[in-house]
Design an enzyme around this catalytic site. Structure first.
Site, short mmCIF file in Angstrom:
data_model
loop_
_atom_site.label_atom_id
_atom_site.label_comp_id
_atom_site.label_asym_id
_atom_site.label_seq_id
_atom_site.Cartn_x
_atom_site.Cartn_y
_atom_site.Cartn_z
N TYR A 1 -51.43 37.85 -58.07
CA TYR A 1 -52.71 38.57 -58.12
C TYR A 1 -53.39 38.31 -59.46
CZ TYR A 1 -50.99 41.38 -54.14
OH TYR A 1 -50.50 41.81 -52.93
N PRO B 1 -54.41 49.53 -44.65
CA PRO B 1 -54.48 50.45 -43.50
C PRO B 1 -55.89 50.91 -43.17
CG PRO B 1 -53.63 51.60 -45.39
CD PRO B 1 -53.73 50.16 -45.78
N ILE B 2 -56.85 50.62 -44.06
CA ILE B 2 -58.25 50.84 -43.69
C ILE B 2 -58.96 49.49 -43.52
CG2 ILE B 2 -58.44 53.13 -44.71
CD1 ILE B 2 -59.83 51.86 -47.12
N ALA B 3 -58.14 48.46 -43.28
CA ALA B 3 -58.63 47.12 -42.92
C ALA B 3 -59.62 46.56 -43.93
CB ALA B 3 -59.24 47.14 -41.52
N GLN B 4 -59.43 46.88 -45.20
CA GLN B 4 -60.27 46.40 -46.30
C GLN B 4 -61.71 46.89 -46.21
OE1 GLN B 4 -60.04 42.17 -46.89
NE2 GLN B 4 -57.83 42.18 -47.09
N GLY B 5 -61.99 47.89 -45.38
CA GLY B 5 -63.37 48.34 -45.23
C GLY B 5 -64.18 47.25 -44.56
#
Length: 280
Positions: free
Chosen positions: A98, A254-258
């Site tokens: 990263y 878990p929020i699919a990257q928005g």
């Protein structure tokens, strides 16, 4: 949520059902409050908060941050770090790749997290920070010694003598048996408290579990892409294998990257831990 707080989301599924989580976004940072108790990662003794913060985007210029890193984004990342700790979220996930130096203007995410930890401990010496990082199974890396060498480099960047969780970021083209041996060596040398894998298929997960089990070392976790939108772990046997073997499933994104992740500076990384009775 339009926010400037960094990462991609990850959640830890283990034990009881996830409680209510409230997130409040502002111009410069996000505040997240949770009443979660800590949960144990797999068969290890390591306990972490069910909600975690990931540092995928910290320092990155290849995918996140509109391809540039500046002081404003640095301050936003630091605000995310401090706000998370202030609200009881102490689990932070990073990786050696990263903020790769191969990207122009990038700063290594481990370096930034280590800097934030050091600055916070100067103000609050008793603050608790749980760190997870990952080994990159690059094609030219071979054998168990490559894992130990990479881990020691990560520890140097983090400014720590050990980390709580060390993970294989993905399965290598070759050398995976040696990489698992390296995880076991890291535990036995006291460099990590627990070990896990990431992006592992059911077959590779079972093989890693059995190999470590022979040394009396539990495979604590498998970190995979899992959300209401992306539910492959339920279909490909990964989640079922985790439930069967007592391995904690750590769901990233878990929020699919928005939406439009390249245009929004998503600095918040939610981590969920799962069991057989729980859905995302």
């Amino acid at each position: 949520m339009a926010m400037h707080v960094s990462g991609a989301c990850f959640s830890v599924f283990s034990g009881s059902r996830v409680g209510n989580i409230r997130a409040v976004a502002s111009e410069g940072f996000a505040t997240v409050k949770t009443a979660e108790d800590k949960v144990k990662l797999g068969g290890s003794d390591l306990k972490v908060t069910k909600l975690g913060v990931g540092a995928w985007s910290w320092g990155d210029t290849s995918y996140w941050n509109n391809f540039q890193w500046d002081d404003r984004k640095m301050k936003a990342a630091k605000a995310a770090f401090d706000t998370s700790l202030d609200n009881g979220i102490t689990f932070f996930d990073t990786a050696e790749v990263y903020g790769s130096r191969a990207s122009f203007g990038a700063i290594n995410s481990e370096t930034l997290l280590g800097r934030f930890i050091k600055e916070r401990k100067q103000r609050d010496p008793e603050v608790e920070v749980t760190v997870a990082t990952k080994f990159a199974a690059l094609p030219w890396r071979l054998g168990r010694q490559s894992v130990l060498a990479a881990l020691k480099d990560s520890l140097f960047r983090l400014g720590l003598s050990s980390v709580e969780l060390y993970q294989l970021h993905w399965a290598g083209i070759w050398g995976n048996e040696g990489f698992i041996d390296g995880l076991g060596d890291a535990v036995e040398q006291g460099l990590v408290k627990a070990v896990g894998v990431s992006n592992y298929s059911e077959k590779r997960l079972r093989n890693a579990y059995e190999k470590l089990k022979k040394r009396g070392i539990p495979l604590a976790s498998n970190q995979v892409n899992y959300s209401l939108i992306y539910r492959k772990p339920e279909e490909n046997g990964v989640k079922a294998a985790c439930d069967e073997l007592g391995i904690t499933l750590i769901a990233y994104c878990p929020i699919a990257q928005g939406s439009k992740p390249r245009k929004r500076n998503w600095w918040f990384h939610c981590l969920k831990l799962s069991d057989e009775n729980q859905s995302v």
